[in-house]
Every structure is written in structure tokens, then in C-alpha cells.
Design a protein around this motif. Structure first.
Motif, PDB file in Angstrom:
ATOM      1  N   THR A  48       0.818  -1.222   0.000  1.00  0.00           N
ATOM      2  CA  THR A  48       0.000   0.000   0.000  1.00  0.00           C
ATOM      3  C   THR A  48       0.846   1.262   0.000  1.00  0.00           C
ATOM      4  O   THR A  48       0.563   2.205  -0.755  1.00  0.00           O
ATOM      5  N   ALA A  49       1.886   1.306   0.792  1.00  0.00           N
ATOM      6  CA  ALA A  49       2.720   2.501   0.896  1.00  0.00           C
ATOM      7  C   ALA A  49       3.491   2.796  -0.387  1.00  0.00           C
ATOM      8  O   ALA A  49       3.972   3.921  -0.581  1.00  0.00           O
ATOM      9  N   ARG A  97      -0.415  -4.197   3.338  1.00  0.00           N
ATOM     10  CA  ARG A  97       0.775  -3.671   4.025  1.00  0.00           C
ATOM     11  C   ARG A  97       2.083  -4.204   3.435  1.00  0.00           C
ATOM     12  O   ARG A  97       3.014  -3.431   3.191  1.00  0.00           O
TER      13      ARG A  97
END
Length: 263
Positions: free
Chosen positions: A170-171, A193
């Protein structure tokens, strides 16, 4: 020296690496000068070429692509190679998280003896896949969440399960090229994640659907190999890593133990 073709020059200035090829395709697709100008403007603004054309090429074949739908990547031909090479004669292959269905289209073109099915959660992707996989016989494209989409009759009968699931953490989405980040549905990109949220569910459910000695094929990032391998082992599968340096891609091939084998 400046480019003598103003269309090519505009595309190149916008960062299009293959500006000459893109210009030729846009010229071919445009009905008139106004349509061409709209397409070029959209392309310069970052819209994927495939979304403008309405198709993408994979393994020498054009497949329909709609706005927002994940554009098949050339690197994923490794999964096509593996699926076509490992499926038994007359076997069953399933393309899960199929997007446009391009992988299954390519596999069946190489192996018309196979019984192929595809599934995706995104209705827009399912519509594309149904266009690309239209043909005689029962419906082979199913809409739903992973295995929930598949016909119950396939349980325990899948010889090759191909899964190009989203695996971008996601980041990292914000660091993706704008073509993907801004124009493809996040559902097809975001892997959670660590990028392996969908892979966890795929691994856990695979043994119920794979035939004895069947294989699960998944694409992962190199940094995810250790974690993804652990997921497959925990599910009772026997994984190995396949790396294609030329295409810059890594896949895991996880085999279901044969019937009666010690696990």
C-alpha cells in the motif's frame, strides 16, 4: 536535432519512450483529426496508451482493455510460459484475478486442448475478459471474490492455477508510474501492508481446488519470495522459485502433493 514529426515530438516530450510506435497506433485508431487531438492530449496527460486504443497486446494477440482495468504487463508472460508448459493434456487451467483475461487467452492459444476458466472481482475487468474469452461452450469467465467465483465442479480438479494478484505494498502505490497509479483500479494494484494480502488467501484456499500434483503459479516481487514461500509451505504446497532475468520477473511454482503422498 528536433523531431520533424510534431506528433512524435509531443509524445517524446511527454516521456513516451516509444513515441514513433505510439504515434502510428494513435493515427490508426483515430477517426479524424479532432479524435486524434483528444487522444494525444490524453496520452500526454498520462492516460495509458492501451486505454486510449481499447486494446493491449500480449503474446502477439490483442485483448480488449477498458478504462480503469489493469493493463497486462509483458513480464507476466513468464506465467503463460509456465502454465502452458506444465498443464497436462486436456487439463483444467484457472486464471484467478484475471483482469482482462489476457493470460488465459495466451495460454489457450498455445494449448487449445485445455479447459480454461477465469475469474475477477472487478466488474469492468470481467466484462473485458468475457469479450476476450468469448466462444462456444459454457461460460468460462466468472465474477466474484477469488475462489467464491468459481463453479463448485472445479473443486479438486484444477491442474494449473494462475494468479497474477496485486502485490504492490500500500505505501508503495504513490511511487508507481502515474499511468498505473492514476488510471488503473486500485483493487488491481494494492496488495496491502506487505503486498501479500491476496496471496495469503490464495495460498490458503488453493489445496481445496488443485488436483493432485496440480500447480499454483503466482508472480511476486523478489523481496517477497521468502514470505510468500512460507505461506505456500504452510498451506501444504511444495514451492520453488523461477526467475526470468530478461523480463525482470519472479514467480513461485507451488505443487500440490500427489494423492497418497506424504505431506
Amino acid at each position: 536535432m528536433s523531431d520533424p514529426d510534431p506528433l512524435v515530438a509531443r509524445l517524446r516530450a511527454a516521456g513516451c519512450v516509444f513515441a514513433e510506435e505510439e504515434a502510428a497506433l494513435l493515427l490508426e485508431a483515430a477517426d479524424d483529426q479532432d479524435a486524434l487531438e483528444r487522444m494525444v492530449r490524453d496520452r500526454v496527460a498520462g492516460r495509458p496508451l492501451e486505454h486510449l486504443l481499447g486494446w493491449a497486446e500480449l503474446d502477439g494477440r490483442r485483448v480488449a482493455v477498458a478504462d480503469g482495468v489493469f493493463v497486462p504487463r509483458q513480464r507476466t508472460l513468464l506465467l503463460v510460459d509456465l502454465a502452458a508448459g506444465r498443464a497436462p493434456r486436456g487439463g483444467t487451467v484457472v486464471d484467478l484475478c484475471c483482469g482482462t483475461g489476457a493470460l488465459l487467452v495466451a495460454v489457450l492459444a498455445r494449448r487449445p486442448d485445455l479447459d480454461g476458466h477465469a475469474a475477477d472481482l472487478d466488474p469492468a475487468a470481467v466484462a473485458c475478459a468475457r469479450t476476450n474469452l468469448a466462444g462456444p461452450g459454457p461460460g468460462r469467465v466468472h465474477e466474484g471474490d477469488l475462489y467464491d467465483a468459481l463453479p463448485p465442479a472445479l473443486r479438486g480438479r484444477v491442474d494449473v492455477l494462475v494468479v497474477n494478484a496485486p502485490y504492490v505494498p500500500t505505501a508503495e502505490i504513490a511511487r508507481m508510474p502515474p499511468e498505473a497509479r492514476d488510471h488503473e483500479h486500485r483493487l488491481a494494484l494494492d496488495g496491502g501492508r506487505d503486498g501479500l494480502d491476496v496471496h495469503r488467501r490464495v495460498a490458503a484456499g488453493a489445496p481445496a481446488w488443485l488436483a493432485p500434483a496440480g500447480v499454483l503459479l503466482v508472480e511476486v516481487a523478489p523481496a517477497q519470495v521468502a514470505t510468500a514461500t512460507g505461506l505456500l509451505v504452510a498451506a501444504g504446497l511444495v514451492p520453488q522459485t523461477v526467475t526470468d532475468d530478461e523480463r525482470g520477473v519472479t514467480a513461485l511454482v507451488a505443487t500440490m502433493p500427489a494423492a497418497g503422498a506424504h505431506r
